[in-house]
Design a protein around this motif. Structure first.
Motif, short mmCIF file in Angstrom:
data_model
loop_
_atom_site.label_atom_id
_atom_site.label_comp_id
_atom_site.label_asym_id
_atom_site.label_seq_id
_atom_site.Cartn_x
_atom_site.Cartn_y
_atom_site.Cartn_z
N CYS A 194 0.85 -1.19 0.00
CA CYS A 194 0.00 0.00 0.00
C CYS A 194 0.89 1.25 0.00
O CYS A 194 2.11 1.16 0.13
CB CYS A 194 -0.94 -0.01 1.21
N CYS A 225 3.15 1.78 2.98
CA CYS A 225 4.24 0.80 3.10
C CYS A 225 5.29 0.94 2.00
O CYS A 225 6.36 0.33 2.10
CB CYS A 225 3.68 -0.62 3.09
N CYS A 232 -2.81 -5.10 1.23
CA CYS A 232 -1.38 -4.82 1.25
C CYS A 232 -0.64 -6.05 1.77
O CYS A 232 -1.01 -6.62 2.80
CB CYS A 232 -1.08 -3.62 2.13
N CYS A 269 1.09 -5.23 5.23
CA CYS A 269 0.18 -5.01 6.35
C CYS A 269 -0.45 -6.30 6.87
O CYS A 269 -1.06 -6.29 7.94
CB CYS A 269 -0.94 -4.04 5.94
ZN LIG Z 1 0.68 -1.64 3.86
#
Ligand SMILES: [Zn+2]
Length: 274
Positions: free
Chosen positions: A177, A180, A246, A249
């Motif tokens: 994402c 990140c 993601c 994540c």
């Molecule tokens: Zn992420």
């Protein structure tokens, strides 16, 4: 998320519903590998037991409704090089060696031939031309995105199969994402120099580095940059499905280079024409 009869868990994309194609993106769950490769790892070259990886490919082939001898995998080196494959390539990268190198996207019009790219944060892009019955899988990491591998796939599909980009159905799968994908100024400016309009897909933050100095970090939304590359190539925005997931994540679901470093497995982005 779907969990197959053989335990493999994967995501698929509604853009391909009711189309003569099977397309999936695996999680790290439902495989035979152990340790840092636990458990659904598709990489042969990072130290995993090859028998476990082969078993994982067998499970993937079953999900696609084919056999491992009918899979072909990419040879990823973060390029924008694409290759059109057919029955002559069947099994390459899984049951026999590849006769190609430096290929980050595979295209095929051969029904029953499963094409596979490998991912651990880098963005998977899946393409389907329903008019000419052609599929493609691309590994669009940040370097491949900078080199616009999506446009390279589309121009090859057009040259070889007369694909009209406005017919294409596209899925952008689980990947980093925006929060990140943290990079330094040099990487950010490679994007801004390539296309100034990418600036609208970034933000910056001042953080302290390990030495205690304040530094500026850049955060780029690679999925939206890829979407723009696609629409710039003639794809209709309503034909692009973007996964919000993601890989960094969700460590329970995905291998992530940014979480785990090099001691990890890779997920598969895979497609097959029925
Ligand atoms: Zn992420």
């Amino acid at each position: 998320m779907t969990i197959a009869k053989n335990g493999v868990s994967y995501y698929s994309f509604s853009i391909f519903d009711n189309q003569p194609v099977r397309a999936l993106f695996t999680t790290r769950n439902g495989g035979a590998s152990h340790g840092c490769f636990e458990s659904l790892n598709f990489g042969f070259s990072s130290g995993d037991d090859p028998d476990c990886v082969r078993q994982n490919y067998e499970r993937l082939a079953e999900c696609l409704g084919t056999n491992v001898t009918h899979l072909v995998t990419s040879a990823q080196t973060h390029t924008n090089h694409v290759l059109v494959v057919d029955e002559r390539h069947a099994g390459m990268g899984v049951t026999r060696p590849k006769d190609f190198s430096d290929i980050d996207a595979l295209i095929t019009a051969t029904p029953g031939l499963g094409i596979v790219t490998a991912h651990a944060d880098c963005t998977p892009v899946q393409f389907f031309d329903p008019v000419h019955r052609v599929i493609a899988c691309a590994h669009s990491g940040w370097m491949g995105t900078l080199e616009n591998i999506s446009a390279a796939v589309i121009s090859t599909m057009t040259a070889r199969f007369q694909t009209d980009p406005s017919d294409l159905l596209i899925a952008i799968g689980p990947a980093l994402c925006q929060d990140c994908f943290e990079v330094d100024e040099d990487v950010a400016f490679r994007f801004f120099d390539a296309d100034p309009s990418y600036r609208r897909f970034h933000y910056t933050r001042r953080i302290s580095n390990p030495a205690g100095d304040a530094v500026t970090k850049y955060y780029l939304d690679l999925k939206r940059i890829i979407s723009l590359e696609l629409t710039n190539a003639g794809v209709l925005l309503e034909h692009v499905e973007v996964s919000e997931l993601c890989t960094k994540c969700h460590p329970d679901l995905f291998f992530s280079h940014r979480n785990m470093g090099v001691k990890r497995g890779v997920m598969a982005s895979a497609m097959i024409l029925l």
